[in-house]
Scaffold this active site. Sequence first.
Site, PDB file in Angstrom:
ATOM      1  N   LYS A  13     -14.182   4.288   6.708  1.00  0.00           N
ATOM      2  CA  LYS A  13     -14.168   5.754   7.250  1.00  0.00           C
ATOM      3  C   LYS A  13     -14.745   6.693   6.198  1.00  0.00           C
ATOM      4  O   LYS A  13     -15.629   7.477   6.528  1.00  0.00           O
ATOM      5  CB  LYS A  13     -12.824   6.118   7.502  1.00  0.00           C
ATOM      6  CG  LYS A  13     -11.842   5.388   8.473  1.00  0.00           C
ATOM      7  CD  LYS A  13     -10.610   5.882   8.581  1.00  0.00           C
ATOM      8  CE  LYS A  13      -9.577   5.772   7.771  1.00  0.00           C
ATOM      9  NZ  LYS A  13      -9.202   4.254   7.103  1.00  0.00           N
ATOM     10  N   ARG A  88      -2.889  10.690  12.327  1.00  0.00           N
ATOM     11  CA  ARG A  88      -2.364   9.219  11.755  1.00  0.00           C
ATOM     12  C   ARG A  88      -1.041   8.546  12.809  1.00  0.00           C
ATOM     13  O   ARG A  88      -0.703   7.717  12.445  1.00  0.00           O
ATOM     14  CB  ARG A  88      -2.338   9.300  10.255  1.00  0.00           C
ATOM     15  CG  ARG A  88      -3.257   8.389   9.653  1.00  0.00           C
ATOM     16  CD  ARG A  88      -2.847   8.549   8.108  1.00  0.00           C
ATOM     17  NE  ARG A  88      -3.318   7.587   7.283  1.00  0.00           N
ATOM     18  CZ  ARG A  88      -4.244   7.448   6.639  1.00  0.00           C
ATOM     19  NH1 ARG A  88      -5.390   8.432   6.675  1.00  0.00           N
ATOM     20  NH2 ARG A  88      -4.849   6.583   5.806  1.00  0.00           N
ATOM     21  N   ARG A 127     -12.577  -2.843  -4.392  1.00  0.00           N
ATOM     22  CA  ARG A 127     -12.668  -1.073  -5.167  1.00  0.00           C
ATOM     23  C   ARG A 127     -11.511  -1.246  -6.255  1.00  0.00           C
ATOM     24  O   ARG A 127     -11.836  -0.339  -7.082  1.00  0.00           O
ATOM     25  CB  ARG A 127     -12.199  -0.309  -3.924  1.00  0.00           C
ATOM     26  CG  ARG A 127     -12.328   1.105  -4.312  1.00  0.00           C
ATOM     27  CD  ARG A 127     -11.812   2.155  -3.276  1.00  0.00           C
ATOM     28  NE  ARG A 127     -10.867   2.075  -2.382  1.00  0.00           N
ATOM     29  CZ  ARG A 127     -10.375   2.551  -1.443  1.00  0.00           C
ATOM     30  NH1 ARG A 127     -11.383   3.207  -0.851  1.00  0.00           N
ATOM     31  NH2 ARG A 127      -9.438   2.488  -0.800  1.00  0.00           N
ATOM     32  N   ARG A 133      -7.721   2.569  -7.933  1.00  0.00           N
ATOM     33  CA  ARG A 133      -6.936   3.523  -7.106  1.00  0.00           C
ATOM     34  C   ARG A 133      -5.629   2.798  -6.897  1.00  0.00           C
ATOM     35  O   ARG A 133      -5.471   1.753  -6.801  1.00  0.00           O
ATOM     36  CB  ARG A 133      -7.509   3.474  -5.603  1.00  0.00           C
ATOM     37  CG  ARG A 133      -7.294   4.903  -5.086  1.00  0.00           C
ATOM     38  CD  ARG A 133      -8.154   5.165  -3.675  1.00  0.00           C
ATOM     39  NE  ARG A 133      -7.279   5.004  -2.587  1.00  0.00           N
ATOM     40  CZ  ARG A 133      -7.712   5.114  -1.357  1.00  0.00           C
ATOM     41  NH1 ARG A 133      -8.794   5.545  -0.920  1.00  0.00           N
ATOM     42  NH2 ARG A 133      -6.739   5.102  -0.482  1.00  0.00           N
ATOM     43  N   ARG A 144       0.006  -0.662   4.117  1.00  0.00           N
ATOM     44  CA  ARG A 144      -0.867   0.386   4.501  1.00  0.00           C
ATOM     45  C   ARG A 144      -1.450  -0.323   5.860  1.00  0.00           C
ATOM     46  O   ARG A 144      -1.725   0.377   6.894  1.00  0.00           O
ATOM     47  CB  ARG A 144      -1.919   0.842   3.542  1.00  0.00           C
ATOM     48  CG  ARG A 144      -1.765   1.685   2.415  1.00  0.00           C
ATOM     49  CD  ARG A 144      -2.674   1.510   1.343  1.00  0.00           C
ATOM     50  NE  ARG A 144      -3.898   2.061   1.705  1.00  0.00           N
ATOM     51  CZ  ARG A 144      -5.108   1.434   0.984  1.00  0.00           C
ATOM     52  NH1 ARG A 144      -4.934   0.820  -0.064  1.00  0.00           N
ATOM     53  NH2 ARG A 144      -6.310   2.200   1.101  1.00  0.00           N
TER      54      ARG A 144
END
Length: 188
Positions: A13, A88, A127, A133, A144
């Site tokens: 996204k 969301r 990532r 992160r 998630r």
Amino acid sequence: MRLVLVGPPGAGKGTQAVRIAERYGIPAISTGDIFRANVKGETELGKKAQEFMNAGLLVPDEVTNAMVRDRLAQDDVAPGFLLDGYPRNPGQAAELEAMLEDLEATLDVVLEITADLDEVTARLLKRAEIEGRADDTEDVIRERLKVYEESTAPVAAFYAEHGLLVKVDGMGAVDEVTDRIVTALDAR
Ligand code: AP5
């Protein structure tokens, strides 16, 4: 163009939002990015959001909705906007409808980027190595993805019922996905 981007964590996204925003001359508004900037800046908003983000859970609606309402009151959204990561859950979708009504505006399209579970997990773990992160750990990624299925997938279904949903395959190279998105948007 007023556009909402949905899709599971790691679907691409954020990556595609930047490209779409540039192409159509509209601001990309990422609730995740706004929260991360506030966490980094140690603001009150960041303090409220951090524990939820680190656990892979949604930040409470009253916090998120107020933040989006403020953002959509800014002048740069006049030509349109792209919302990445909002709404969301069904409550946020209802709140967005109310915000749009106040702005005398409607959504043009809701773009769902799809990608399979193994691929999104691999992307996020990669990532983690590069960016570190806090929510890109195996346990939090699992959470998630669960939150996405339980809370956000019904939002996509809601927009599908209203004829606004366009699904695009997010597998493959970034440029290929961008081409699919542009083709799908230009066909609307
Ligand atoms: P948010 O920042 O929105 O995270 P997310 O939805 O989990 O999305 P990601 O950023 O992980 O993935 P993405 O789909 O944007 O993919 P990306 O392009 O980055 O939200 C984080 C947290 O904030 C939430 O968990 C929640 O706590 C809170 N929050 C945010 N919005 C909220 C809301 N509305 N309500 C309540 N709480 C909210 O790509 C991922 C990786 O894959 C990158 O490394 C990228 O380079 C790579 N990649 C992208 N495309 C490809 C490709 N085609 N091939 C290979 N690699 C690719």
